[in-house]
Design a protein around this motif. Structure first.
Motif, PDB file in Angstrom:
ATOM      1  N   GLY A   1       0.820  -1.206   0.000  1.00  0.00           N
ATOM      2  CA  GLY A   1       0.000   0.000   0.000  1.00  0.00           C
ATOM      3  C   GLY A   1       0.852   1.252   0.000  1.00  0.00           C
ATOM      4  N   TYR A   2       0.206   2.366  -0.144  1.00  0.00           N
ATOM      5  CA  TYR A   2       0.893   3.660  -0.179  1.00  0.00           C
ATOM      6  C   TYR A   2       1.646   3.914   1.119  1.00  0.00           C
ATOM      7  N   LEU A   3       1.044   3.568   2.248  1.00  0.00           N
ATOM      8  CA  LEU A   3       1.637   3.862   3.543  1.00  0.00           C
ATOM      9  C   LEU A   3       2.606   2.804   4.037  1.00  0.00           C
ATOM     10  N   GLN A   4       2.419   1.551   3.595  1.00  0.00           N
ATOM     11  CA  GLN A   4       3.248   0.486   4.136  1.00  0.00           C
ATOM     12  C   GLN A   4       3.193  -0.759   3.267  1.00  0.00           C
ATOM     13  N   SER A   5       4.199  -1.609   3.444  1.00  0.00           N
ATOM     14  CA  SER A   5       4.205  -2.943   2.847  1.00  0.00           C
ATOM     15  C   SER A   5       4.330  -3.931   3.993  1.00  0.00           C
ATOM     16  N   VAL A   6       3.459  -4.919   3.989  1.00  0.00           N
ATOM     17  CA  VAL A   6       3.368  -5.868   5.099  1.00  0.00           C
ATOM     18  C   VAL A   6       3.321  -7.274   4.532  1.00  0.00           C
ATOM     19  N   MET A   7       3.939  -8.209   5.244  1.00  0.00           N
ATOM     20  CA  MET A   7       3.872  -9.613   4.850  1.00  0.00           C
ATOM     21  C   MET A   7       3.065 -10.383   5.876  1.00  0.00           C
ATOM     22  N   LEU A   8       2.201 -11.272   5.355  1.00  0.00           N
ATOM     23  CA  LEU A   8       1.340 -12.090   6.200  1.00  0.00           C
ATOM     24  C   LEU A   8       1.478 -13.542   5.793  1.00  0.00           C
ATOM     25  N   THR A   9       1.265 -14.421   6.740  1.00  0.00           N
ATOM     26  CA  THR A   9       1.265 -15.848   6.447  1.00  0.00           C
ATOM     27  C   THR A   9      -0.020 -16.453   6.984  1.00  0.00           C
ATOM     28  N   GLY A  10      -0.538 -17.408   6.241  1.00  0.00           N
ATOM     29  CA  GLY A  10      -1.778 -18.044   6.649  1.00  0.00           C
ATOM     30  C   GLY A  10      -2.062 -19.259   5.801  1.00  0.00           C
ATOM     31  N   ARG A  11      -3.243 -19.781   5.974  1.00  0.00           N
ATOM     32  CA  ARG A  11      -3.674 -20.975   5.255  1.00  0.00           C
ATOM     33  C   ARG A  11      -3.757 -20.731   3.754  1.00  0.00           C
ATOM     34  N   LYS A  12      -3.317 -21.686   2.984  1.00  0.00           N
ATOM     35  CA  LYS A  12      -3.318 -21.570   1.530  1.00  0.00           C
ATOM     36  C   LYS A  12      -4.738 -21.404   0.998  1.00  0.00           C
ATOM     37  N   CYS A  13      -4.891 -20.540   0.003  1.00  0.00           N
ATOM     38  CA  CYS A  13      -6.184 -20.330  -0.638  1.00  0.00           C
ATOM     39  C   CYS A  13      -5.956 -19.924  -2.089  1.00  0.00           C
ATOM     40  N   THR A  14      -7.014 -19.950  -2.867  1.00  0.00           N
ATOM     41  CA  THR A  14      -6.921 -19.564  -4.272  1.00  0.00           C
ATOM     42  C   THR A  14      -6.946 -18.041  -4.387  1.00  0.00           C
ATOM     43  N   LYS A  15      -6.634 -17.568  -5.571  1.00  0.00           N
ATOM     44  CA  LYS A  15      -6.684 -16.135  -5.827  1.00  0.00           C
ATOM     45  C   LYS A  15      -8.102 -15.605  -5.626  1.00  0.00           C
ATOM     46  N   LYS A  16      -9.080 -16.367  -6.074  1.00  0.00           N
ATOM     47  CA  LYS A  16     -10.483 -15.966  -5.925  1.00  0.00           C
ATOM     48  C   LYS A  16     -10.865 -15.873  -4.446  1.00  0.00           C
ATOM     49  N   GLN A  17     -10.464 -16.873  -3.652  1.00  0.00           N
ATOM     50  CA  GLN A  17     -10.750 -16.847  -2.216  1.00  0.00           C
ATOM     51  C   GLN A  17     -10.054 -15.674  -1.540  1.00  0.00           C
ATOM     52  N   LEU A  18      -8.811 -15.402  -1.953  1.00  0.00           N
ATOM     53  CA  LEU A  18      -8.069 -14.284  -1.385  1.00  0.00           C
ATOM     54  C   LEU A  18      -8.750 -12.962  -1.707  1.00  0.00           C
ATOM     55  N   LYS A  19      -9.257 -12.830  -2.927  1.00  0.00           N
ATOM     56  CA  LYS A  19      -9.976 -11.616  -3.329  1.00  0.00           C
ATOM     57  C   LYS A  19     -11.218 -11.419  -2.451  1.00  0.00           C
ATOM     58  N   GLU A  20     -11.949 -12.505  -2.182  1.00  0.00           N
ATOM     59  CA  GLU A  20     -13.129 -12.419  -1.320  1.00  0.00           C
ATOM     60  C   GLU A  20     -12.738 -11.989   0.094  1.00  0.00           C
ATOM     61  N   LYS A  21     -11.653 -12.538   0.611  1.00  0.00           N
ATOM     62  CA  LYS A  21     -11.179 -12.175   1.950  1.00  0.00           C
ATOM     63  C   LYS A  21     -10.761 -10.710   1.979  1.00  0.00           C
ATOM     64  N   TYR A  22     -10.068 -10.287   0.932  1.00  0.00           N
ATOM     65  CA  TYR A  22      -9.612  -8.899   0.841  1.00  0.00           C
ATOM     66  C   TYR A  22     -10.804  -7.936   0.833  1.00  0.00           C
ATOM     67  N   LEU A  23     -11.779  -8.222  -0.001  1.00  0.00           N
ATOM     68  CA  LEU A  23     -12.936  -7.321  -0.109  1.00  0.00           C
ATOM     69  C   LEU A  23     -13.743  -7.274   1.190  1.00  0.00           C
ATOM     70  N   LYS A  24     -13.854  -8.409   1.864  1.00  0.00           N
ATOM     71  CA  LYS A  24     -14.577  -8.448   3.135  1.00  0.00           C
ATOM     72  C   LYS A  24     -13.856  -7.592   4.187  1.00  0.00           C
ATOM     73  N   ALA A  25     -12.554  -7.741   4.264  1.00  0.00           N
ATOM     74  CA  ALA A  25     -11.781  -6.961   5.247  1.00  0.00           C
ATOM     75  C   ALA A  25     -11.777  -5.472   4.877  1.00  0.00           C
ATOM     76  N   LYS A  26     -11.677  -5.182   3.598  1.00  0.00           N
ATOM     77  CA  LYS A  26     -11.659  -3.780   3.148  1.00  0.00           C
ATOM     78  C   LYS A  26     -12.961  -3.076   3.507  1.00  0.00           C
ATOM     79  N   LYS A  27     -14.050  -3.813   3.401  1.00  0.00           N
ATOM     80  CA  LYS A  27     -15.371  -3.261   3.709  1.00  0.00           C
ATOM     81  C   LYS A  27     -15.456  -2.794   5.162  1.00  0.00           C
ATOM     82  N   HIS A  28     -14.742  -3.478   6.052  1.00  0.00           N
ATOM     83  CA  HIS A  28     -14.787  -3.157   7.478  1.00  0.00           C
ATOM     84  C   HIS A  28     -13.612  -2.302   7.949  1.00  0.00           C
TER      85      HIS A  28
END
Length: 78
Positions: free
Chosen positions: A7-34
């Motif tokens: 992101g503009y303000l920071q770059s962060v690395m996260l580790t977690g359970r493997k998922c597809t690109k589509k699943q990751l997009k859904e997780k991203y949009l859900k978190a972004k909404k909140h």
């Protein structure tokens, strides 16, 4: 799996359970909404989806990059 949140303000690395690109997009949009702002987004994403923050290292090869400025998710080529 390891993801980088770039992101503009920071770059962060996260580790977690493997998922597809589509699943990751859904997780991203859900978190972004909140999310209130870009700076608190990584912590919110971790709490919502059981990921953990790891120290940032540009030498680590990540599975996906989430660009929060453009809402783009991609697999980098190494």
């Amino acid at each position: 799996m390891i993801i980088e949140i770039d992101g503009y303000l920071q770059s962060v690395m996260l580790t977690g359970r493997k998922c597809t690109k589509k699943q990751l997009k859904e997780k991203y949009l859900k978190a972004k909404k909140h999310s209130v702002d870009g700076k608190s987004f990584p912590e919110l994403f971790c709490r919502m989806h059981h990921f953990d923050r790891v120290p940032y290292d540009s030498e680590i090869e990540v599975d996906f990059v989430i660009d929060t400025d453009t809402d783009r998710i991609y697999q980098p080529s190494y």
